[in-house]
Scaffold this active site. Sequence first.
Site, short mmCIF file in Angstrom:
data_model
loop_
_atom_site.label_atom_id
_atom_site.label_comp_id
_atom_site.label_asym_id
_atom_site.label_seq_id
_atom_site.Cartn_x
_atom_site.Cartn_y
_atom_site.Cartn_z
N GLN A 217 -4.47 -12.45 -13.01
CA GLN A 217 -4.26 -11.05 -13.76
C GLN A 217 -2.74 -11.24 -14.39
OE1 GLN A 217 -5.96 -8.69 -10.73
NE2 GLN A 217 -4.11 -7.05 -11.52
N HIS B 270 -3.44 4.31 -2.65
CA HIS B 270 -4.36 3.30 -1.94
C HIS B 270 -4.79 4.08 -0.82
CE1 HIS B 270 -1.37 0.36 -3.65
NE2 HIS B 270 -2.62 -0.47 -4.04
N LEU C 226 0.81 -1.17 -0.08
CA LEU C 226 0.14 -0.08 -0.26
C LEU C 226 0.96 1.28 -0.07
CD1 LEU C 226 -2.80 -1.11 2.45
CD2 LEU C 226 -2.83 -1.42 0.10
N HIS C 227 0.46 2.07 -0.76
CA HIS C 227 1.09 3.64 -1.03
C HIS C 227 -0.09 4.70 -0.70
CE1 HIS C 227 -0.55 3.72 -4.89
NE2 HIS C 227 0.14 2.60 -5.06
N VAL D 102 -2.80 9.82 -7.66
CA VAL D 102 -1.93 10.26 -6.58
C VAL D 102 -0.39 10.27 -7.22
CG1 VAL D 102 -0.92 10.45 -4.17
CG2 VAL D 102 -3.23 9.61 -4.71
P1 AMP Z 1 -3.31 -2.10 -6.94
O1 AMP Z 1 -2.85 -2.65 -5.60
O2 AMP Z 1 -2.21 -1.61 -8.05
O3 AMP Z 1 -4.12 -3.32 -7.59
O4 AMP Z 1 -4.34 -0.95 -6.90
C1 AMP Z 1 -5.33 -0.87 -6.11
C2 AMP Z 1 -6.28 0.28 -6.39
O5 AMP Z 1 -5.48 1.65 -5.97
C3 AMP Z 1 -6.78 0.47 -7.88
O6 AMP Z 1 -8.29 0.69 -7.99
C4 AMP Z 1 -5.70 1.45 -8.35
O7 AMP Z 1 -6.17 2.09 -9.39
C5 AMP Z 1 -5.32 2.48 -7.10
N1 AMP Z 1 -4.19 3.11 -7.26
C6 AMP Z 1 -3.27 2.43 -7.37
N2 AMP Z 1 -1.92 3.43 -7.60
C7 AMP Z 1 -2.68 4.62 -7.47
C8 AMP Z 1 -2.47 5.97 -7.55
N3 AMP Z 1 -1.30 6.44 -7.80
N4 AMP Z 1 -3.40 6.96 -7.22
C9 AMP Z 1 -4.85 6.60 -7.31
N5 AMP Z 1 -5.13 5.20 -6.97
C10 AMP Z 1 -4.22 4.38 -7.26
#
Ligand code: AMP
Length: 280
Positions: free
Chosen positions: A61, A37, A33-34, A176
């Site tokens: 995926q 998230h 998480l960043h 973000v």
């Molecule tokens: P992930 O863990 O990469 O599958 O992302 C989980 C959710 O966080 C998805 O809906 C992503 O689009 C969202 N997400 C990932 N990076 C960002 C970011 N930089 N800004 C906004 N949402 C993000």
Amino acid sequence: MRIIKEIQQLKKILAKQRSQKKSIGFVPTMGALHEGHIQLIRRARRENDFVVVSIFVNPLQFGPREDFQRYPRNILRDCFICCNEDVDILFYPAYQKMYPAHFRTYVYVEGLSEKLCGRFRPGHFRGVTTVVTKLFNIVNPDIAYFGQKDAQQAIIIKKMVEDLNMPVKIKVLPTVRESDGLALSSRNNYLSAGERKDAVVLAQALSLAKRLIKKGKTDSRSLIHKMRQLIKKKKNAKIDYVAIVDTHNLEPLKKIKRKTLLALAVWIGKTRLIDNIIIN
Ligand code: AMP
């Protein structure tokens, strides 16, 4: 916060919340998480009585030669973050629980899943829509939160929800970014110091296009050409695609119109990064 690994146990807890008329907000993630998230989680917290975050690195995926094995995992840190953000439940299922032996049902959004990233990652969006459907069926949220960072994913999920009459509202929140513009991504963890510097070129290419569009340049071919030229200056960069498309059907547009998606995918060394903006 409770960490739940069992599907039935989670369903039971959520049924109880629902019976008490509590609204349920859901943020599906693959962990590591960043701040991107965290923004989704905070919004879910503000808008719902009960918040569920899932962490599941979805093997379906990832392509056979992709980074499933080495995808960053840091469950302890993730737990800490979720706890801090006042998440009610962290759903952290095992692979065998999500995909037991003989699993054979898939969800596929035709016509959108093959485009943009789908061309380079066959099967990727089929994996995404299948796991998101499963998660929606398990959590049955009122609202699910996604990031604009994965624009194609958000468009495909909205279409799936519409087509299959899923009783969930999809909210898409802004990307973000780091202070230099690089979109936050769990995959940024892979970048070396040199690559990190080059990675900013994705955001720079999008900014360049935005500036040109503001000046009245609306020809997609010329805009794409200029973005590609900028990206090619970085020695670590290799372009998968730079595209200007309709935000609904993802079809290429010859000219910028009222709502247009500018999206790109670029390898920086061995790391594939994506970014996008929507021109309004
Ligand atoms: P992930 O863990 O990469 O599958 O992302 C989980 C959710 O966080 C998805 O809906 C992503 O689009 C969202 N997400 C990932 N990076 C960002 C970011 N930089 N800004 C906004 N949402 C993000």
